[in-house]
Design an enzyme around this catalytic site. Sequence first.
Site, PDB file in Angstrom:
ATOM      1  N   GLU A  60     -16.222  53.501  21.963  1.00 16.05           N
ATOM      2  CA  GLU A  60     -15.770  54.666  21.187  1.00 16.05           C
ATOM      3  C   GLU A  60     -16.482  54.708  19.839  1.00 16.05           C
ATOM      4  OE1 GLU A  60     -13.460  57.143  21.482  1.00 16.05           O
ATOM      5  OE2 GLU A  60     -13.185  56.670  23.602  1.00 16.05           O
ATOM      6  N   SER A  71     -15.744  37.320  -0.958  1.00 19.66           N
ATOM      7  CA  SER A  71     -15.117  36.739   0.246  1.00 19.66           C
ATOM      8  C   SER A  71     -15.892  35.522   0.723  1.00 19.66           C
ATOM      9  CB  SER A  71     -15.079  37.760   1.384  1.00 19.66           C
ATOM     10  OG  SER A  71     -14.432  38.921   0.984  1.00 19.66           O
ATOM     11  N   ARG A  99     -17.962  45.573  14.456  1.00 26.25           N
ATOM     12  CA  ARG A  99     -16.712  45.847  15.164  1.00 26.25           C
ATOM     13  C   ARG A  99     -16.948  46.937  16.193  1.00 26.25           C
ATOM     14  NH1 ARG A  99     -12.286  46.170  11.086  1.00 26.25           N
ATOM     15  NH2 ARG A  99     -12.512  43.905  11.146  1.00 26.25           N
ATOM     16  N   LYS A 134      -2.856  36.014  18.477  1.00 25.22           N
ATOM     17  CA  LYS A 134      -2.426  35.157  17.368  1.00 25.22           C
ATOM     18  C   LYS A 134      -0.909  35.288  17.199  1.00 25.22           C
ATOM     19  CE  LYS A 134      -4.929  34.653  13.615  1.00 25.22           C
ATOM     20  NZ  LYS A 134      -5.844  34.886  12.478  1.00 25.22           N
ATOM     21  N   HIS A 142     -13.402  38.065  20.002  1.00 26.95           N
ATOM     22  CA  HIS A 142     -14.413  37.720  18.992  1.00 26.95           C
ATOM     23  C   HIS A 142     -15.550  36.916  19.620  1.00 26.95           C
ATOM     24  CE1 HIS A 142     -11.510  37.972  15.303  1.00 26.95           C
ATOM     25  NE2 HIS A 142     -11.439  39.030  16.080  1.00 26.95           N
ATOM     26  N   GLU A 161     -21.014  38.027  13.906  1.00 30.85           N
ATOM     27  CA  GLU A 161     -19.700  38.034  14.549  1.00 30.85           C
ATOM     28  C   GLU A 161     -19.465  39.421  15.135  1.00 30.85           C
ATOM     29  OE1 GLU A 161     -15.355  36.546  13.311  1.00 30.85           O
ATOM     30  OE2 GLU A 161     -15.817  38.537  12.554  1.00 30.85           O
ATOM     31  N   ALA A 173      -4.643  46.324  13.795  1.00 30.18           N
ATOM     32  CA  ALA A 173      -5.298  45.353  12.905  1.00 30.18           C
ATOM     33  C   ALA A 173      -5.607  45.988  11.538  1.00 30.18           C
ATOM     34  CB  ALA A 173      -6.574  44.826  13.550  1.00 30.18           C
TER      35      ALA A 173
HETATM   36  P1  0O2 Z   1     -12.958  39.982   6.711  1.00 34.37           P
HETATM   37  O1  0O2 Z   1     -12.555  40.754   5.519  1.00 34.37           O
HETATM   38  O2  0O2 Z   1     -12.807  40.781   7.995  1.00 34.37           O
HETATM   39  O3  0O2 Z   1     -14.296  39.324   6.607  1.00 34.37           O
HETATM   40  P2  0O2 Z   1     -14.494  31.331  11.715  1.00 34.37           P
HETATM   41  O4  0O2 Z   1     -15.140  32.536  11.050  1.00 34.37           O
HETATM   42  O5  0O2 Z   1     -14.606  31.342  13.224  1.00 34.37           O
HETATM   43  O6  0O2 Z   1     -14.983  30.046  11.129  1.00 34.37           O
HETATM   44  P3  0O2 Z   1     -11.988  32.564  11.128  1.00 34.37           P
HETATM   45  O7  0O2 Z   1     -12.484  33.328   9.945  1.00 34.37           O
HETATM   46  O8  0O2 Z   1     -10.559  32.099  11.089  1.00 34.37           O
HETATM   47  O9  0O2 Z   1     -12.947  31.343  11.387  1.00 34.37           O
HETATM   48  O10 0O2 Z   1     -12.281  33.382  12.449  1.00 34.37           O
HETATM   49  P4  0O2 Z   1     -11.406  34.374  13.299  1.00 34.37           P
HETATM   50  O11 0O2 Z   1     -10.054  33.859  13.628  1.00 34.37           O
HETATM   51  O12 0O2 Z   1     -12.284  34.697  14.453  1.00 34.37           O
HETATM   52  O13 0O2 Z   1     -11.166  35.647  12.344  1.00 34.37           O
HETATM   53  C1  0O2 Z   1     -12.233  36.287  11.746  1.00 34.37           C
HETATM   54  C2  0O2 Z   1     -11.937  37.726  11.418  1.00 34.37           C
HETATM   55  O14 0O2 Z   1     -11.064  38.315  12.411  1.00 34.37           O
HETATM   56  C3  0O2 Z   1     -11.226  37.965  10.115  1.00 34.37           C
HETATM   57  O15 0O2 Z   1     -12.176  37.957   9.097  1.00 34.37           O
HETATM   58  C4  0O2 Z   1     -10.611  39.352  10.345  1.00 34.37           C
HETATM   59  O16 0O2 Z   1     -11.605  40.360  10.263  1.00 34.37           O
HETATM   60  C5  0O2 Z   1     -10.185  39.246  11.784  1.00 34.37           C
HETATM   61  N1  0O2 Z   1      -8.819  38.700  11.881  1.00 34.37           N
HETATM   62  C6  0O2 Z   1      -8.459  37.459  12.286  1.00 34.37           C
HETATM   63  N2  0O2 Z   1      -7.140  37.312  12.268  1.00 34.37           N
HETATM   64  C7  0O2 Z   1      -6.618  38.480  11.863  1.00 34.37           C
HETATM   65  C8  0O2 Z   1      -5.271  38.954  11.647  1.00 34.37           C
HETATM   66  O17 0O2 Z   1      -4.291  38.243  11.823  1.00 34.37           O
HETATM   67  N3  0O2 Z   1      -5.141  40.250  11.225  1.00 34.37           N
HETATM   68  C9  0O2 Z   1      -6.207  41.076  11.014  1.00 34.37           C
HETATM   69  N4  0O2 Z   1      -5.954  42.318  10.608  1.00 34.37           N
HETATM   70  N5  0O2 Z   1      -7.480  40.648  11.179  1.00 34.37           N
HETATM   71  C10 0O2 Z   1      -7.686  39.381  11.605  1.00 34.37           C
HETATM   72  P5  0O2 Z   1     -11.798  37.527   7.598  1.00 34.37           P
HETATM   73  O18 0O2 Z   1     -12.812  36.560   7.132  1.00 34.37           O
HETATM   74  O19 0O2 Z   1     -10.370  37.066   7.510  1.00 34.37           O
HETATM   75  O20 0O2 Z   1     -11.863  38.830   6.773  1.00 34.37           O
END
Ligand code: 0O2
Length: 240
Positions: A60, A71, A99, A134, A142, A161, A173
Site C-alpha cells: 500500500e 536518537s 516501513r 510484544k 522486522h 531495517e 503502532a
Molecule cells: P524509531 O524512532 O522508530 O527509530 P535492535 O535495533 O534490533 O538492536 P530494537 O531497537 O529493540 O533493537 O529493535 P526492535 O524491537 O526490532 O524495534 C525497533 C523499532 O520497531 C523501533 O525503533 C520502533 O520503530 C518499532 N517498535 C518496536 N517496538 C515498538 C512498540 O512497542 N511500539 C511502537 N509503536 N513501535 C515499536 P526505535 O528505535 O524504538 O524508534
Amino acid sequence: MAENNNSRLNSIEDAMVFLDNAIEFQELMVRYSCAIREVRTKLEVLNDDLRIRKGRSPIESISYRIKKPASIIKKMKKRGYDFSIPAIRQNLNDIAGIRVVCSFIDDIYDVADMLAYQDDIKVIEIKDYIKNPKENGYRSYHMIVEIPVFFSDHKEPLRVEVQIRTIAMDFWASLEHQLKYKQEIKNQEVIVAKLKDCANVIAHVDSQMQDIRKELEENSTEKEGTFLDKFEKISFGSII
Ligand code: 0O2
C-alpha cells in the site's frame, strides 16, 4: 600568554577534530540514505511486477527515515557503546529504516520472502512480532537486511531495517508511538490495557480480512468483459 596560545591551539585542534567527526558522521548518513534508496527500489519493482503479472499490488505504501542524531546518541548511550563512527556502524542496525505497509497479513510474508530471495540481499536478523507480538500488543515483521551499495571508489555493505506490517498494525503502532511521548499519563495501566485490547481487536480484523480475501479468491471467476473493459485495465500513469 604562552598558556593562552596553547589553549587557543588546543581549542582549534578540538574544533578540527569535531568538524572531521561531523563530516564523517554526515557521510555515513548519506551512505545509509543510499542504502534506503536501493532497498526501496527493490520493493517498488516487486510491487510493480506483481501488479502487472497478478493484477494486485501487495504494498500500500513505503515510507523511510534516517534515524535522528539524538536518537542515535540515546541508543548508543543506553546500550553502553562508545560514541564513535565505527561503533555506530557496527552496533546500530536501524539507522536506515524502511516501513512497508501491506493490505493483508499474507502479503507481509510474501514481500519479506521475495526480498530475502534476492541474491544481493543478506538477511541478518528477523523479528516476527506478528507471530510473537510484544507484551504491549505491538505487531510488525522486522527484517535487518544488508545490501551492497556501489559508490564512486568502493562498494560497501550497509544494513537497513525493514518493518513490514498491515494498514491496521501501522495505525495502531503510530497512535501508540504518539501516546507514548505524551507526558504525565495518570492512569498508565488502564491506558496500556486499553491499547492492548485495541491491538487484539485489530489483529482479529486483520485475520478476518485475510479470510475474506481467500474466500473471494477461491469462489470467484473472472468476469466476462467487453473488448473495451479489457483496455480499461491498461494505464501507465502510476508506473512512471
Ligand atoms: P524509531 O524512532 O522508530 O527509530 P535492535 O535495533 O534490533 O538492536 P530494537 O531497537 O529493540 O533493537 O529493535 P526492535 O524491537 O526490532 O524495534 C525497533 C523499532 O520497531 C523501533 O525503533 C520502533 O520503530 C518499532 N517498535 C518496536 N517496538 C515498538 C512498540 O512497542 N511500539 C511502537 N509503536 N513501535 C515499536 P526505535 O528505535 O524504538 O524508534
